[in-house]
Scaffold this motif. Sequence first.
Motif, PDB file in Angstrom:
ATOM      1  N   MET A 157     -12.147  18.879   7.461  1.00 30.74           N
ATOM      2  CA  MET A 157     -13.020  19.020   6.286  1.00 30.74           C
ATOM      3  C   MET A 157     -12.342  18.445   5.040  1.00 30.74           C
ATOM      4  O   MET A 157     -13.013  18.067   4.086  1.00 30.74           O
ATOM      5  N   LEU A 158     -11.019  18.380   5.063  1.00 31.25           N
ATOM      6  CA  LEU A 158     -10.278  17.790   3.947  1.00 31.25           C
ATOM      7  C   LEU A 158     -10.147  16.278   4.098  1.00 31.25           C
ATOM      8  O   LEU A 158      -9.639  15.605   3.210  1.00 31.25           O
ATOM      9  N   GLY A 159     -10.558  15.754   5.237  1.00 28.76           N
ATOM     10  CA  GLY A 159     -10.528  14.315   5.464  1.00 28.76           C
ATOM     11  C   GLY A 159      -9.227  13.791   6.042  1.00 28.76           C
ATOM     12  O   GLY A 159      -9.037  12.590   6.159  1.00 28.76           O
ATOM     13  N   TRP A 160      -8.331  14.692   6.434  1.00 23.98           N
ATOM     14  CA  TRP A 160      -7.044  14.249   6.964  1.00 23.98           C
ATOM     15  C   TRP A 160      -7.208  13.472   8.264  1.00 23.98           C
ATOM     16  O   TRP A 160      -6.380  12.616   8.572  1.00 23.98           O
ATOM     17  N   ASP A 161      -8.251  13.766   9.009  1.00 27.10           N
ATOM     18  CA  ASP A 161      -8.458  13.059  10.280  1.00 27.10           C
ATOM     19  C   ASP A 161      -8.874  11.602  10.052  1.00 27.10           C
ATOM     20  O   ASP A 161      -8.821  10.789  10.971  1.00 27.10           O
ATOM     21  N   GLN A 162      -9.244  11.254   8.831  1.00 25.96           N
ATOM     22  CA  GLN A 162      -9.636   9.887   8.496  1.00 25.96           C
ATOM     23  C   GLN A 162      -8.436   9.026   8.092  1.00 25.96           C
ATOM     24  O   GLN A 162      -8.558   7.815   7.961  1.00 25.96           O
ATOM     25  N   ARG A 202       1.970   9.973   6.701  1.00 23.98           N
ATOM     26  CA  ARG A 202       3.405  10.038   6.388  1.00 23.98           C
ATOM     27  C   ARG A 202       3.649   9.830   4.904  1.00 23.98           C
ATOM     28  O   ARG A 202       4.536  10.443   4.316  1.00 23.98           O
ATOM     29  N   ASP A 203       2.853   8.946   4.281  1.00 16.80           N
ATOM     30  CA  ASP A 203       3.023   8.628   2.869  1.00 16.80           C
ATOM     31  C   ASP A 203       2.480   9.725   1.954  1.00 16.80           C
ATOM     32  O   ASP A 203       3.043   9.976   0.892  1.00 16.80           O
TER      33      ASP A 203
END
Length: 76
Positions: A26-31, A38-39
């Motif tokens: 939901m936070l978009g980390w999978d995108q 890493r950055d």
Amino acid sequence: MPIVYKCRHCGQEIGKLDQQMVDTSMLGWDQLSSEDKRDMISYEPNGDIQIKSICESCEASLGSHPHYHELDYFIQ
């Protein structure tokens, strides 16, 4: 395990999520690519998760001075 969003340029805290459980999709980390993760995402010794983003002031400065994009850091 707070998630703290900080500006990568000036270090200002942009926001903080204090929920115990967060759906990272939901936070978009999978995108994000592995390199972007890493950055942008770091796990601090105190248990916080820090996300490097950009605050409105630095975004406006980059918009006004596009050559700043060439620099790793433009705030001295």
